[in-house]
Every structure is written in C-alpha cells, then in structure tokens.
Write a protein that holds these residues in place. Sequence first.
Motif, PDB file in Angstrom:
ATOM      1  N   SER A 109      10.652  21.106 -18.260  1.00 14.24           N
ATOM      2  CA  SER A 109       9.296  20.951 -18.788  1.00 14.24           C
ATOM      3  C   SER A 109       9.275  21.524 -20.190  1.00 14.24           C
ATOM      4  O   SER A 109       9.888  22.566 -20.458  1.00 14.24           O
ATOM      5  CB  SER A 109       8.295  21.657 -17.890  1.00 14.24           C
ATOM      6  N   ALA A 110       8.608  20.837 -21.062  1.00 10.96           N
ATOM      7  CA  ALA A 110       8.525  21.191 -22.484  1.00 10.96           C
ATOM      8  C   ALA A 110       9.902  21.430 -23.085  1.00 10.96           C
ATOM      9  O   ALA A 110      10.233  22.530 -23.498  1.00 10.96           O
ATOM     10  CB  ALA A 110       7.635  22.414 -22.684  1.00 10.96           C
TER      11      ALA A 110
ATOM     12  N   PHE B 181     -10.794  12.926  -3.074  1.00  7.24           N
ATOM     13  CA  PHE B 181     -11.461  13.223  -4.343  1.00  7.24           C
ATOM     14  C   PHE B 181     -12.475  14.373  -4.194  1.00  7.24           C
ATOM     15  O   PHE B 181     -13.433  14.457  -4.931  1.00  7.24           O
ATOM     16  CB  PHE B 181     -12.155  11.984  -4.916  1.00  7.24           C
TER      17      PHE B 181
ATOM     18  N   MET C 240       0.852  -1.180   0.000  1.00  5.21           N
ATOM     19  CA  MET C 240       0.000   0.000   0.000  1.00  5.21           C
ATOM     20  C   MET C 240       0.893   1.237   0.000  1.00  5.21           C
ATOM     21  O   MET C 240       1.533   1.571   0.982  1.00  5.21           O
ATOM     22  CB  MET C 240      -0.900  -0.024   1.230  1.00  5.21           C
ATOM     23  N   ALA C 241       0.955   1.850  -1.093  1.00  4.12           N
ATOM     24  CA  ALA C 241       1.803   3.031  -1.197  1.00  4.12           C
ATOM     25  C   ALA C 241       1.091   4.225  -0.581  1.00  4.12           C
ATOM     26  O   ALA C 241      -0.135   4.250  -0.500  1.00  4.12           O
ATOM     27  CB  ALA C 241       2.105   3.316  -2.666  1.00  4.12           C
ATOM     28  N   SER C 242       1.874   5.189  -0.136  1.00  9.14           N
ATOM     29  CA  SER C 242       1.253   6.368   0.454  1.00  9.14           C
ATOM     30  C   SER C 242       0.852   7.334  -0.667  1.00  9.14           C
ATOM     31  O   SER C 242       1.315   7.241  -1.794  1.00  9.14           O
ATOM     32  CB  SER C 242       2.229   7.042   1.404  1.00  9.14           C
ATOM     33  N   PHE C 243      -0.003   8.271  -0.292  1.00  8.49           N
ATOM     34  CA  PHE C 243      -0.493   9.256  -1.260  1.00  8.49           C
ATOM     35  C   PHE C 243       0.650  10.154  -1.676  1.00  8.49           C
ATOM     36  O   PHE C 243       1.402  10.652  -0.840  1.00  8.49           O
ATOM     37  CB  PHE C 243      -1.600  10.068  -0.582  1.00  8.49           C
ATOM     38  N   LYS C 244       0.773  10.347  -2.957  1.00 10.51           N
ATOM     39  CA  LYS C 244       1.832  11.236  -3.437  1.00 10.51           C
ATOM     40  C   LYS C 244       1.269  12.645  -3.556  1.00 10.51           C
ATOM     41  O   LYS C 244       0.303  12.859  -4.286  1.00 10.51           O
ATOM     42  CB  LYS C 244       2.329  10.762  -4.799  1.00 10.51           C
TER      43      LYS C 244
ATOM     44  N   LYS D 285      -6.974  13.817  -1.919  1.00 12.96           N
ATOM     45  CA  LYS D 285      -6.897  12.409  -1.548  1.00 12.96           C
ATOM     46  C   LYS D 285      -8.288  11.824  -1.405  1.00 12.96           C
ATOM     47  O   LYS D 285      -8.523  10.662  -1.698  1.00 12.96           O
ATOM     48  CB  LYS D 285      -6.121  12.305  -0.238  1.00 12.96           C
TER      49      LYS D 285
ATOM     50  N   VAL E 283       0.009  -4.830   4.427  1.00 15.45           N
ATOM     51  CA  VAL E 283       0.635  -5.551   3.335  1.00 15.45           C
ATOM     52  C   VAL E 283       1.899  -6.168   3.889  1.00 15.45           C
ATOM     53  O   VAL E 283       2.775  -5.464   4.383  1.00 15.45           O
ATOM     54  CB  VAL E 283       0.965  -4.589   2.181  1.00 15.45           C
TER      55      VAL E 283
ATOM     56  N   GLN F 266      14.166  26.682 -17.918  1.00 15.99           N
ATOM     57  CA  GLN F 266      15.454  26.258 -17.399  1.00 15.99           C
ATOM     58  C   GLN F 266      16.483  26.143 -18.504  1.00 15.99           C
ATOM     59  O   GLN F 266      17.638  26.425 -18.313  1.00 15.99           O
ATOM     60  CB  GLN F 266      15.310  24.910 -16.719  1.00 15.99           C
TER      61      GLN F 266
ATOM     62  N   GLU G 242       0.392  11.062  -8.069  1.00 15.85           N
ATOM     63  CA  GLU G 242      -0.584  10.078  -7.659  1.00 15.85           C
ATOM     64  C   GLU G 242      -1.246   9.498  -8.905  1.00 15.85           C
ATOM     65  O   GLU G 242      -1.714  10.221  -9.776  1.00 15.85           O
ATOM     66  CB  GLU G 242      -1.630  10.751  -6.761  1.00 15.85           C
TER      67      GLU G 242
ATOM     68  N   GLY H 211       7.861  28.329 -21.920  1.00 20.65           N
ATOM     69  CA  GLY H 211       8.006  27.074 -21.210  1.00 20.65           C
ATOM     70  C   GLY H 211       9.423  26.646 -20.955  1.00 20.65           C
ATOM     71  O   GLY H 211       9.691  25.995 -19.977  1.00 20.65           O
ATOM     72  N   LEU H 212      10.329  27.018 -21.781  1.00 21.21           N
ATOM     73  CA  LEU H 212      11.673  26.476 -21.624  1.00 21.21           C
ATOM     74  C   LEU H 212      12.459  27.361 -20.687  1.00 21.21           C
ATOM     75  O   LEU H 212      13.445  27.962 -21.064  1.00 21.21           O
ATOM     76  CB  LEU H 212      12.336  26.428 -22.987  1.00 21.21           C
TER      77      LEU H 212
ATOM     78  N   ASN I 205      -6.775  18.942 -13.735  1.00 22.44           N
ATOM     79  CA  ASN I 205      -6.900  18.720 -15.170  1.00 22.44           C
ATOM     80  C   ASN I 205      -6.376  17.349 -15.551  1.00 22.44           C
ATOM     81  O   ASN I 205      -6.951  16.644 -16.367  1.00 22.44           O
ATOM     82  CB  ASN I 205      -6.135  19.812 -15.915  1.00 22.44           C
ATOM     83  N   ARG I 206      -5.288  16.937 -14.901  1.00 27.83           N
ATOM     84  CA  ARG I 206      -4.717  15.623 -15.177  1.00 27.83           C
ATOM     85  C   ARG I 206      -5.699  14.535 -14.754  1.00 27.83           C
ATOM     86  O   ARG I 206      -5.797  13.494 -15.390  1.00 27.83           O
ATOM     87  CB  ARG I 206      -3.410  15.480 -14.405  1.00 27.83           C
ATOM     88  N   ARG I 207      -6.401  14.776 -13.660  1.00 27.98           N
ATOM     89  CA  ARG I 207      -7.364  13.789 -13.205  1.00 27.98           C
ATOM     90  C   ARG I 207      -8.655  13.849 -14.012  1.00 27.98           C
ATOM     91  O   ARG I 207      -9.570  13.064 -13.782  1.00 27.98           O
ATOM     92  CB  ARG I 207      -7.714  14.052 -11.738  1.00 27.98           C
TER      93      ARG I 207
ATOM     94  N   LEU J  78      -8.461   7.386 -18.643  1.00 26.06           N
ATOM     95  CA  LEU J  78      -7.844   8.650 -18.249  1.00 26.06           C
ATOM     96  C   LEU J  78      -6.432   8.704 -18.819  1.00 26.06           C
ATOM     97  O   LEU J  78      -5.685   7.733 -18.735  1.00 26.06           O
ATOM     98  CB  LEU J  78      -7.810   8.731 -16.726  1.00 26.06           C
TER      99      LEU J  78
ATOM    100  N   GLU K  87      -3.226  19.536 -11.593  1.00 26.61           N
ATOM    101  CA  GLU K  87      -3.497  18.203 -11.071  1.00 26.61           C
ATOM    102  C   GLU K  87      -4.952  17.810 -11.351  1.00 26.61           C
ATOM    103  O   GLU K  87      -5.234  16.686 -11.762  1.00 26.61           O
ATOM    104  CB  GLU K  87      -3.188  18.193  -9.572  1.00 26.61           C
TER     105      GLU K  87
ATOM    106  N   LYS L 236       2.675  17.810  -6.956  1.00 25.14           N
ATOM    107  CA  LYS L 236       4.009  18.335  -7.207  1.00 25.14           C
ATOM    108  C   LYS L 236       3.875  19.804  -7.593  1.00 25.14           C
ATOM    109  O   LYS L 236       3.253  20.130  -8.601  1.00 25.14           O
ATOM    110  CB  LYS L 236       4.637  17.553  -8.344  1.00 25.14           C
TER     111      LYS L 236
ATOM    112  N   ARG M 227       2.299  13.038 -21.737  1.00 29.63           N
ATOM    113  CA  ARG M 227       0.884  12.872 -21.457  1.00 29.63           C
ATOM    114  C   ARG M 227       0.117  13.385 -22.659  1.00 29.63           C
ATOM    115  O   ARG M 227       0.514  14.365 -23.274  1.00 29.63           O
ATOM    116  CB  ARG M 227       0.500  13.654 -20.206  1.00 29.63           C
TER     117      ARG M 227
ATOM    118  N   PRO N 213      -6.625   0.905   0.445  1.00 29.81           N
ATOM    119  CA  PRO N 213      -6.461   1.614  -0.826  1.00 29.81           C
ATOM    120  C   PRO N 213      -5.028   1.570  -1.359  1.00 29.81           C
ATOM    121  O   PRO N 213      -4.118   1.106  -0.673  1.00 29.81           O
ATOM    122  CB  PRO N 213      -6.863   3.034  -0.474  1.00 29.81           C
ATOM    123  N   ARG N 214      -4.888   2.056  -2.562  1.00 30.11           N
ATOM    124  CA  ARG N 214      -3.578   2.267  -3.215  1.00 30.11           C
ATOM    125  C   ARG N 214      -2.723   1.012  -3.217  1.00 30.11           C
ATOM    126  O   ARG N 214      -1.602   1.005  -2.754  1.00 30.11           O
ATOM    127  CB  ARG N 214      -2.832   3.422  -2.563  1.00 30.11           C
ATOM    128  N   LEU N 215      -3.268  -0.075  -3.733  1.00 24.63           N
ATOM    129  CA  LEU N 215      -2.486  -1.302  -3.829  1.00 24.63           C
ATOM    130  C   LEU N 215      -1.605  -1.316  -5.066  1.00 24.63           C
ATOM    131  O   LEU N 215      -0.907  -2.276  -5.301  1.00 24.63           O
ATOM    132  CB  LEU N 215      -3.419  -2.511  -3.830  1.00 24.63           C
TER     133      LEU N 215
END
Lengths: 466, 838
Positions: free
Chosen positions: B440-441, A311, A1-5, A309, B325, A453, B380, A450-451, A341-343, B387, A339, A8, B410, B289-291
């Motif tokens: 990025s980009a 939702f 069971m991984a933890s919530f990330k 987390k 686990v 860096q 996550e 965007g560039l 938007n990604r979801r 998706l 984030e 970023k 993506r 959760p999160r398996l």
Amino acid sequence: MASFKPTKVPVYPKLGEKVTQDTLYWKNYKAPVQIKEFGAVSNIDFSPVAPHNYAVTAFTRIHIYGPCSQEPVKTFTRFKDTAYCLVPVRTASWVFGRMRRLGGVHVLPFTPKPLPDPFTGGRRTPPTGDIPNAAELTTYQEHTDYIRCGVASKLNRDLFITGGRYVKVWDLLKGGQPLVSLKNHHKTVTCLALSSNGQRLLSASLDRHVKVYNTTSYKVVHNFDYAAAILSLALAPDDESIVVGMTNSILSIKHRKHTEESMEIMSQQRRRPSYRVFVKGKNYVPKQDDYLVSKPVKEHLAKYDRQLKKFNVSKALDTALETWFRRRKPEITVAVMKELNRRGTLKNALAGRDEEQLSRLLHFFIGNVVDTRFAPILVTAAEMILDIYKSVIGQSALIDRQLLRLQNLLETEINLERELLEVLGMLDTMFATSITRKEVPYSDIGRSNGLAQGEASSSRPELQVT
Amino acid sequence: MVEQAEIRVVHQGGSKITFREPVLSSDSRFLLCASGHNVKVFSTATEECVQELRGHTDLVTGVLLRPSNHLQVYSCSADGTVRLWDFTDGVLIKTYVIGYPICSIYASASHDGVVFIVMPAQRDKRSDVFQLVAVNLPQCADQLVETTDLSAVLGDVSSNPVAVAFGRSGEYLASAKGLQLEIYFFKKQKSYRFFLKEDHKNGGRNTFTCVACHPKDDCVATGHEDGKIRLWRNFNHKKEYTYSTLHWHHSAVSSLCFTPEGTNLLSGGVESVLVQWRYGQESQRDFLPRLGAAITHIAVSPDGALFCTSHSDNKITVIQSCVKVSSIIQGLVKGENVQTDLMVDPRSKALVLNGKPGHLQFYSLQRDKLLFNLDIVQQEYIHESGLKQFEVVKAAFDGSGSWLATVEERNPKAAEVEVNLKLWAFDEQTQCFVLNTTISAPHEARITAMCFDQAASSRTTMLLSCSRDGHFKAWQLAPPAHTDDEGPSWSCDFVGAYHNLLPECCCFSADGSLLAVSFQEVVTVWSPSSWELLVTLSQPPGDIRDLCFGRLSCSKYLLGTTTNKLLCCWNLLTCSLEWSTSTDVSLLLGDPLSENMAAFCLQDRSTDLFVFKPSEPRPLFSQKAVCSGRVTRAVFAPREAMLESCEESSQWLNRSQLYFLTSLMDLLTFSTKAEEERLMASSKQLVIDDSVAMTPFYLLLGKHRHQQPETEEQARGRSAERPAVPQSSAAVRELLQTPAHVLPSTSFLCSMFVQSLLISVTDNREENKLSEEEMDSEKGEEEASDEEMEPRVTRPEEALSDSPEMESVAPALTKAQVRELRRVRKLDHSWLAGLLDS
C-alpha cells in the motif's frame, strides 16, 4: 450473480518481534516459582543423574532442591564465609568448595576427559589448565575485564565460550583464536549455560536479561527479563527447567509446560455440547457408492459485513466499534471506516450519535490516531466529526475534554515529526560529507509513512545524482 | 503474388454485444444480439456463438423476431436496409432497402407485413428529430427489394429504442420523449399526449427513460430519470387518465419489461439489481442483486422461461425464472478508456487489459472470447454513479508470465491519492494468478510507468516503478526475513531520483543489463546490477514520451520519442545520437520477437503507421491514415504458427500480429490477404460443423446417433464403435447446409441421401462381415451395409412399423435371438429398396 465480497482487513506487518520456533520453545515455560534465599544466589548446579536435583549456594549456605518440590531437600550450613562455587567431582555428588578469594577463582567448568580443561580465572586471560598434570597449557589474552564464567561447547570439542564484559567464543584448534564476540548485554555477563542439545547458548547478565543465542549464527533468538541483576543460571537436562539466581536473593525456577497438559485443556474445551451439535453430521465420511448431493456452501460473513451488505452503515460502524474490536483488533475498526469512506457514507455513519457513542468514537481516535498505519483515515474521520458536531461543541464536558486531549495529542505528534525530520536532515549532511564520490547518498524522508512492507529491507545506499 | 501480400486493416472481434436489446428465440434456445456490423446468435445453454449473420455494411441497430414466423428475424442497420434472416441456418432471405439510416425497428402480430422503424425526420442524416414510420414490406420473390411504401405514424419520437412500445395486441403504440408520453391508437388514428411537470416538488427528475406496455391489460409502465416507475391507466381519455408510482431504484430506470403473461414487471438500472414487481400487488418485489454492472436492457423469452439482461460491461446474463443465473455471455469489456496498456499474457497468449471495474480481463484473440476476469481490487463494487472507486491503472507481466504486477488507484484527482501495488504469482496447480504481496502506498504520488525485467528468471526478476513523486523504485523478490512458513514476498530494493525531475517512462534492455528511465527531457541509463548511473542522453526541448530498446541485432540502439515531435535513436556504444526524424509519434512499440519497431504517428487528425528497423533507413512498411484520431494503445501479439510470407512488405507480420485500439475503442489489426483466405476457409469449415450442431436435421440425426450405440451395445452385448458422422460426403453437406424449406421433397432426396450415407460407412467391415454370414444371397451387398445406417435414417418410420420389437431389445437376449431379430428387421426394410428404385 456474484457473492458479496467481504471487507478486506489488511494484514499489517507485526511490529513486535516475529514468532519463531525459538520463541515458541522458550516461551513454553510455566509461570516462575520464586523462592527467597538467605542471600544473593551465587551459583546453581544440576545433578546430571536421574532425579536431577540441583544445588544452590546463597551466602554461607548450600541448599539442595528436588526437581519438583519448592522446599530444600537438604541444607549445608557449615561454611563460615560465602560459598561461591560448586564443583562436580563425580556424577552424583558434589564437592562444596568453600573458597576464600584465593586468586579469585570463581568458575571451574570441565570439558569431558581427556581434553585439556579450560581453567578460567578471575583474570583477564583465560588460562587453559590440564588437570591431571596441573600445568597451565595456554593463556589467551583477549579479555579486557574479569572473566566471570566459561563453558565448553557440547557440539565441538575444540570450542569454549567465556563471558565477562562480552561473551567470546574461542577456537582451540586455531590456537585459541576468538571466533565471535557477542556484545548483546550492556552489563557484565555473569553466567553461561548451554541447552541440552548444545544448539543454544544462554547468557545471564547483571543487566537483568537472559539471552538465548543460536550457536551456529550467534544471533539472539530469545530473551528473558528478570526483576534483578542475575548472578547465576542453570538449565536442567532436557531444558526441563531454568533456574536463575538474582542479587535480591530470589531464586526463580521455571518449569517446562508439557504438551499433554495443554492438549488436555484443548480437548476438554472441544467436548462442549454446543460443539457436538455443531459437528453433528459433518464428520460423516461418505461410502464409495453413495450419491452425494452437494449443498451450496453458505458463506460466513462477519456481523459488520452483513450490515454493510444491507447498507446499514451506522450499525456497521457500531459493530466495528464494539469493545472487543476496539481493543483487540483496531485494524478491523479502521478497515470498516475505510470501507465506509470508500462508499462515500462515512459521514452518514458518523452523524447522529449521542454523547456516549461519540465519546467512544473519540476515545478510539485518541488511542489510535498517532499509529501511522491508521492515521490517514482516522484524521479524515476526526475532521468529519468536527464538521458534523461543531454546532454542539460546548454542551458536554466529557466530549470537550476528549477533543482537547485529541488536540494536544496531535500537537505533540506534529512536534515529534518535526524533530525527526531535523534529525534526518542532520544525518543527510553527515552522510553527504562522509562519501567523497560524485553520488551523494540520499535518504527518502517520506517513506516512514505507509510503506511498511517495502521499507524493511531497503537498506542499500540510495543514490541521488547531482 | 503481389496481390496476395496485400495488407489491410480489419476489425478483430471485441465488438459490443449490448448495443441493442437482445432477442430470445421462441423456444428460448437461441439468443440474438446486434454486434457491430453483424448479428450474433448464441446458444443460451452453452453460451457459444453458433451463427453470425453477416451482410450489413454499417452498425446493426435493431434485431426483431418476425411475428409471423418465429424462425426468421428482421435486422435493421444504419446502412439503410432491413434484412430478413433465417437465423438457425444463417441465411439471408431478403433485403429491403429503405434508403435512410434506421435507429430501431418494431413490429406487432396484428400488423402483418408492416414493420415500424425510427428514422431521421428531415430526410437528412444529421438531424436530431426522429420519426416513427410504418413500412409496408412488399411481397415479392426477389432477394433485394426496394421499398417505397413509407407512411409516417408519429412525428417526434426518441431515437432510443426502449422509448417506444406496442400495447395490447398491437392496438396502440406508446412513445416517450423528454417529459411527454404519447399514445397512438391505430383504430382511432388518434394520439393522446400526457405531460409531466419539469420539476417535481421533491426535486425529482421526471424525464421519461423507457416505456413498456402490458400484454393483456391497458396499462403502460414508464421509467423515469429519478428512479420512479409510473403505471398509466385509463389513458384513452384526455383528462381522466390515472397513474400510480412505484419507487425502488435510486437512479434512472434504464429498462422495463413485462413478462409475456403480464404477471410481472421487470425493471433494472445502474444499481445492477433486477427487480421483479408483481403486477397488481406492486408492494411485493423480488430482487436479483449483484449482476455485475449497470443493466441496460431486459428481455424475456416468449414462453417466459428465460430472462436476459444486458449490462454496460458488454455482458448478457441469461436468468432462469428470476432466481438463477444460468449463463453469462461476455464480450470484450471496453470502458471509456483503457487505462492499462494492451498486453499479451505470455502463457495463455491472451490479450490483457482492464475490464469491468477493478478487474483485469483475459481475452482470447484467436477465439474472440473472454477467457476470464481476474479480480484485482477484491472489494465490493458499489453501483452508484459519481462514486470514486478503485481502478486498475497499470499492469505488467514478467517475461515468463509467472508474475503479474498491478497498480490500482482511487481518487486520482484529489490531493491524497490511494495507490496499491499488487504482485501476483502464477499458481501452476490452479492455473491462475494468486496474490503474493500487497504494497500500500508504494509511492507518494501516482505511478507513471511500470515494467519488469523481461530477461531474468522468475526468481530473480525485478520490477521497476516510476512515480510522479520524482522517484523510481526497484522491487525484488526477497526471501522471508525469518524462518516462518510464509513464502517470499516483494520488497523495495533501490530508490533512485535525478535532479528532482519527474520520471515518465522506463524500459529494460532485452538482456536486462541496462535500464533506461526518462526524467522529463533527460534519459538516464542505469546498470541494474550495481545501480550506477552510466550515461544521460537528452534531446531538448520536449519531454520524452516513449522509450524503447532495440532487440536482437539492433540491441545497441535506444529509441525515444519526444513531445516535441521528434523520434530519436541513440547508439548506446558511442552514446551519441544515431539519427532522428521529425514526426509526431503518439506510440512507439517494439516487437518482442524481432527487431521491428512500430510507430504510430498522428498527422492531420489521422494516424499513420510506420514499421521500421532501427538500423535501416528505409521503413519496412508504412500505411497512411490507418484510422482517424490518436492511437495510444497497441500490442504485438505473437502468432501461434509462423506465417510464411516472402513478400518484403508483409514479412514483419510473420511472427507476430499488431493489434491497436483506436480513439473510438475499436480493436483493429492488420492482416494479409493470404492469411485472410486461410481464415475464410477454416471459418467456413467451422460454420458447417456448427450448423450441423443446430439444424433440425442434426437434431433428428444427432438424437439417433446418441441412441444407436446404446441399442447396439445392448443388442450385441459388446462394445461397438460409434460410427463416424457422415460429414465428409458432399451430398450430406449440401443437404445440411440448405434450409429445409427450400429443399425438394424428402422422397426425391432420399436416394441421394442414403447413397451418400452408404459410402461413408464402408469402414465398418467387422460388422459387415458379421452380417454377411447370415445374409440371404439374393440381398445385395448394399443392403447388408445398409443395416448399420438404416435405424438412424428411418427411425421415425420404424417407430410406426416395428417399434415393439425395437423397444423389447434388452441386454438379456442371446446371440441367436439377436440374429433372428436382425433378419426380421432386414426383411422389414426391403420396402425402402423399392422406394429407392422408384
């Protein structure tokens, strides 16, 4: 069971100047004390002995100030004409040269004996004079304008620096060869000073700036802004204070902040009772044969992450749009939007908002949509808002006004980009004609977005083969 | 000699372990799962593979504990056999030949000697209709048994093994297919069918996905496509049946399972959350959760202590009582496609490819084990089908393995693609990769190729990326702009383009002095030091597909393949075409340790392999029809130890081994006969050690071996060397290898066994001397050295006879007392000598 990330939050390169040791050092001064003088402050000099009093010439008066007091310790008013210059003769006393404009000599810095003293004059050549012999040794003809000031290096006996239109550094050993010419001021440099260890050079100018140079690389490491054209500048021993005199007859004194004071404030903040509750038991150091029972470390999540987390997308967006995040850390708000938007739930989060919430959202868009770092996601979100709320447009005057503002903003931005592209095209043709080789320099247009860096150091010529 | 060098294609690990439901042994210590053609036995505590049951010649499609003997297991396979194994020893007991491909196998305790299998109904292999058949297994002593006693039970069943389940003590059988649930009662020989409507009012999809039966109650739970779980009761009537609906999952329920006592119902699906429903109080749910990835199967150990879930990313998770686990058994993750190239990490020599979403996996080829996953995306993962998520699409290592570059993408289909280029530095202290720079980009479009300059040192190395936006960019490690505390980061050094053509591949020469970038049908050769375009090479028509510089003695050659079925070799000294040949090369690959190149050519829908040197006209090795379909990923993995083969055709395998992925995602490799023999020998050795580790004999011996040093130390008050395990003896090995139930009686074996033990302990001279001093003269030499081993072997008997003395041995005893005690012990054991003589 991984933890919530957690979400970023990208670290964007800072757009302003970088924080270096120098900026920290030169910013560590208190708010300036400003004293109204009788006339334009033409010269300031510090006493090199203990109380470090300093004398200030203004019009026909000379004031002597103590290191701490804002009131003059002593005043001399026996001059009939403007006093221009202060010449230290011995260590603790001053000779007040009441100079008429004989030959226009303004500046008389002295290098330590027994060196030949540079004797700069209001001419275009700095002559080097030998004071005991009173003979002119050398004349360097390089300046094209009046020389206003000069200073001898504390580190190298053979270097001295003059300031006029430009600041020039001279090497006496090489026969007076100018080493560097610093063209950082756009008006005449009126005063020069060296920091206590001689590593930094300060130049004050009529363009209202004081610039700090590194004396090894001669690069500007810091910059002070003042309200009026600067005529005089002095630095207390150990850089304890910076005194600047300006044409609007204001004397500005900055004292150095002391670390003990700031530490004291910090420690006072720490002693709050809530902190004591917070650290209770955590600073206990286990003894050698203690049996340690490890407790799982509870990972701290930001409030918007906790909502993500679960939702709760609308709540997460609300949290990210709180005033503090919106104002101080817009990148967090944008990261949460990204984030969502990604979801695939950004539309759900944006929908179902009342007038107040919507106006807050639009306000955020207006403030940040032209920022290249945030533009892609904010444009997507703004389009979504238009999609969702197009049926209710016209019902609220506030929202309509904000939408119009957003539209105007985007139009100006588009016009600006078009103009920039035109300029780029012109530059391309200019570069193309200037190089006669087969390869034609090639500038990448799109790298502006965007560039962040990558583009900083890509200054090498870019080639396109035709 | 000729035969010894024979090269053949072999499967090299990485097979799927989550193809069928895993099985937990009754003591919850072992986990069995079908893995390719074998059945693997894992230890639930250590996650190690302790046994591999080899024998099937096709895919294993089911594993089932034998209800009457919990140490035996049935396995069925698509090769048409059911095999009975002793899984602790890895011995094949019986093979039942059915003759038709089998999809799944079931059994229940109430049907002794009968197994139920699902096989194609029409007796031909292509059929889509499957039937459930009861097989009466004949009771005879032969190893290979032909079974003919088949009787059909249900006509139309699903081939999916989770769609059939046995009810309370085997009284009835539930089978779901499509929209129909069929329950067959064995006593009444009658089946009831329940239908659901095609489309529910709320637009739900009612198709059955899985079935589970309550072990104590007349209740059948079914999972559905729309995420609902229905609990059916009162189903022994045609009309008066009832069902209740539970709904938590948002997409299809893929597996359901009742705990052995029937108190809980477990369900899982694509959300990768294990849901535990209280039976009777369904509103109470527990979640885990999160398996990690979508749950495909759930299994519970017979004692209910352990759950295990298998996941779509080839992973089995062992869970202790739905809260913790406890271990994760992870196989090689192979999605639908491998987007990164196959790579070999220069440090760990592990195979690197993209694994579970957003991760790179490091897979040890030698040990067939996943070493670790490197989280690239660090976001996550949302378990929702459809998706668009970030995927790792490109990765590259530099020559020394100190830098890793990854590209994640993506939304590759849409107009605006999100691309991130990340550079990872290897941290010596933590021995893992740490993120150094995120760009990025980096390009405005997708990145087509990426490579490091392999020759340069880790400080000055250069990364090149080509993109569909028509540019290639060179990235270099730049020192920080200001004297901050942050370290150096990567920045763009050069941007190049050629006639607005799309760059497709890039390649650095072995010494890093040349760079070749292909722009559609033109190859441009650049000097990376001055960024000057040196020469362009072209062989139109047809775009360049692969580029590769020759190495070592062939470094003057540049090889390229075109989409126009041409393999070209250019000489870089004369800048002209050296030779070209017309083959449809799908992949061209250079061995990093030699001059050899491998070309996979597609011909008649199967792939041929040619291994050649660019300077020689004759290929070193060629094999027709290596596998069917196109090979797009392959890698030369350097060997740990160089092979010494003198045969010319296998010399190319001496330094490195060629691994490739077929279109069906099988990882294959080439192996020589000599190597295989060596491998066999070593694996046999390994199996013995492992079986020692797990047999009951070991448990008996091992326990004592652990206890003995303690007691010895306590008794003698000095640190005694732990005696060597008597493994070298052939007799012991024989004893340990053979299953206990086929051995003759213990008393018969005892003499041989003890004798063998004696030989192995002769090196304990010090102890022998010590005991010799106070030894009675009439006692044999043999007895004295026996003293060392006896407590180990005969401990159970001892415990009966003189356990009080043994237990009272405390560290406080004086030396004299100890000697006295030992003499007593020796006298006591004289009965054993009598037994030996008899």
